[in-house]
Design an enzyme around this catalytic site. Structure first.
Site, PDB file in Angstrom:
ATOM      1  N   SER A  69       2.045 -18.597  80.109  1.00 23.01           N
ATOM      2  CA  SER A  69       1.802 -20.026  80.272  1.00 23.01           C
ATOM      3  C   SER A  69       0.319 -20.289  80.444  1.00 23.01           C
ATOM      4  CB  SER A  69       2.557 -20.563  81.483  1.00 23.01           C
ATOM      5  OG  SER A  69       2.127 -21.868  81.795  1.00 23.01           O
TER       6      SER A  69
ATOM      7  N   HIS B 208       3.310 -20.481  75.963  1.00 22.69           N
ATOM      8  CA  HIS B 208       4.026 -21.514  76.706  1.00 22.69           C
ATOM      9  C   HIS B 208       3.031 -22.564  77.181  1.00 22.69           C
ATOM     10  CE1 HIS B 208       7.526 -22.971  78.979  1.00 22.69           C
ATOM     11  NE2 HIS B 208       6.666 -23.278  79.936  1.00 22.69           N
TER      12      HIS B 208
ATOM     13  N   ASP C 287       2.650 -25.993  79.319  1.00 17.82           N
ATOM     14  CA  ASP C 287       3.236 -26.894  80.307  1.00 17.82           C
ATOM     15  C   ASP C 287       2.536 -28.245  80.269  1.00 17.82           C
ATOM     16  OD1 ASP C 287       5.238 -25.262  81.691  1.00 17.82           O
ATOM     17  OD2 ASP C 287       3.544 -24.031  82.309  1.00 17.82           O
TER      18      ASP C 287
ATOM     19  N   MET D 272       2.401 -31.904  81.897  1.00 18.36           N
ATOM     20  CA  MET D 272       2.787 -32.647  83.101  1.00 18.36           C
ATOM     21  C   MET D 272       2.091 -33.999  83.122  1.00 18.36           C
ATOM     22  SD  MET D 272       2.446 -29.584  85.902  1.00 18.36           S
ATOM     23  CE  MET D 272       2.944 -27.906  85.531  1.00 18.36           C
TER      24      MET D 272
ATOM     25  N   HIS E 258       6.655 -27.319  76.825  1.00 22.39           N
ATOM     26  CA  HIS E 258       7.565 -27.687  77.924  1.00 22.39           C
ATOM     27  C   HIS E 258       7.118 -29.023  78.493  1.00 22.39           C
ATOM     28  CE1 HIS E 258       8.989 -26.551  82.274  1.00 22.39           C
ATOM     29  NE2 HIS E 258       9.699 -27.541  81.759  1.00 22.39           N
TER      30      HIS E 258
ATOM     31  N   MET F 109       7.243 -31.711  80.995  1.00 21.71           N
ATOM     32  CA  MET F 109       7.615 -32.122  82.344  1.00 21.71           C
ATOM     33  C   MET F 109       7.109 -33.544  82.548  1.00 21.71           C
ATOM     34  SD  MET F 109       6.973 -28.634  84.543  1.00 21.71           S
ATOM     35  CE  MET F 109       5.802 -27.855  83.429  1.00 21.71           C
TER      36      MET F 109
ATOM     37  N   MET G  21      14.329 -23.339  85.499  1.00 14.21           N
ATOM     38  CA  MET G  21      13.176 -23.304  86.389  1.00 14.21           C
ATOM     39  C   MET G  21      13.531 -22.467  87.611  1.00 14.21           C
ATOM     40  SD  MET G  21      10.782 -24.913  84.879  1.00 14.21           S
ATOM     41  CE  MET G  21       9.615 -24.789  86.250  1.00 14.21           C
TER      42      MET G  21
ATOM     43  N   ASP H 243      11.197 -19.669  84.095  1.00 13.43           N
ATOM     44  CA  ASP H 243       9.810 -20.049  84.355  1.00 13.43           C
ATOM     45  C   ASP H 243       9.616 -20.249  85.849  1.00 13.43           C
ATOM     46  OD1 ASP H 243       7.277 -21.106  84.450  1.00 13.43           O
ATOM     47  OD2 ASP H 243       7.690 -22.820  83.147  1.00 13.43           O
TER      48      ASP H 243
END
Length: 219
Positions: A7, A32, A34, A36, A65, A67, A136, A174
């Protein structure tokens, strides 16, 4: 086959190109990413522009991913930026089946993520339509957290359901994944391992990836 997806949440963004090369050179399998928004989770990270800047740097699949709240508004932007798989949180959408269909209609893989307190039963009516479930193993929002032991039971139950229905679905995990926790999640049924701080703080990322795969393969 066990796959490793470092990540970039824990990467040095002042040298992101070099960090991506570090992932490639380690023989990891995916990158990966992330995303957010400071709303669904209390942190803010990156958007499509950063993903598009990463895309030319590697041929590895980009595992995005989301979020974020209302992820359906941004699916096209992340697809155009170069995502190979987009994962949304079941808790963040009102019409999960519709969002999964939207992702597939764009010609890429669809994943659904579950927070630690969310039951896998929310997937009962979409499980045959998705390519990956992301469990998660920490509460989302920050890197460097400790693995939540109770998540192995959720992984096992999900793997049992997938097997009983003869489905071909990856289980990604993760949060707090390192050389000490990897065997717990792979024995439970996970096959894609996201590692952030443990990967980028390693003195030898290639050896770290090899160790995760070795320990993850031992039953």
């Amino acid at each position: 086959m066990i796959k490793v997806a470092p990540s970039i949440l824990s990467a040095d963004f002042s040298a992101l190109g070099e960090e991506i090369k570090k992932i490639e050179n380690s023989k990891a399998d995916m990158v990966h990413i992330d995303v957010m928004d400071g709303h669904y989770v209390p942190n803010i990270t990156i958007g499509p522009l950063v993903v598009s800047s990463i895309r030319p740097l590697t041929k590895l699949p980009l595992d995005v991913h989301l979020m974020i709240t209302n992820p359906e508004r941004y699916l096209e932007a992340f697809k155009d930026a170069g995502a190979d798989i987009i994962t949304v949180h079941a808790e963040a959408v009102n019409h999960l089946d519709r969002v999964v269909s939207q992702i597939h209609e764009m010609g890429i893989k669809a994943g659904v993520s579950l927070n630690p307190s969310t039951s896998a039963s929310v997937l009962d009516y979409v499980l045959d339509k998705i390519d990956m479930v992301l469990i998660m193993t920490v509460n989302p929002g920050f890197g460097g957290q400790s693995f939540i032991e109770g998540m192995t039971k959720k992984i096992s139950l999900l793997k049992k359901t997938i097997s009983e229905n003869n489905l071909n679905i990856d289980i990604e995990v993760d949060g707090g994944i390192n050389e000490d926790t990897v065997s717990k999640v792979t024995k439970a049924g996970a096959n894609i391992l996201v590692a952030g701080s443990a990967f980028f703080s390693s003195e030898d990322p290639k050896a770290f990836v090899r160790l995760l795969k070795e320990r993850g393969t031992v039953k």
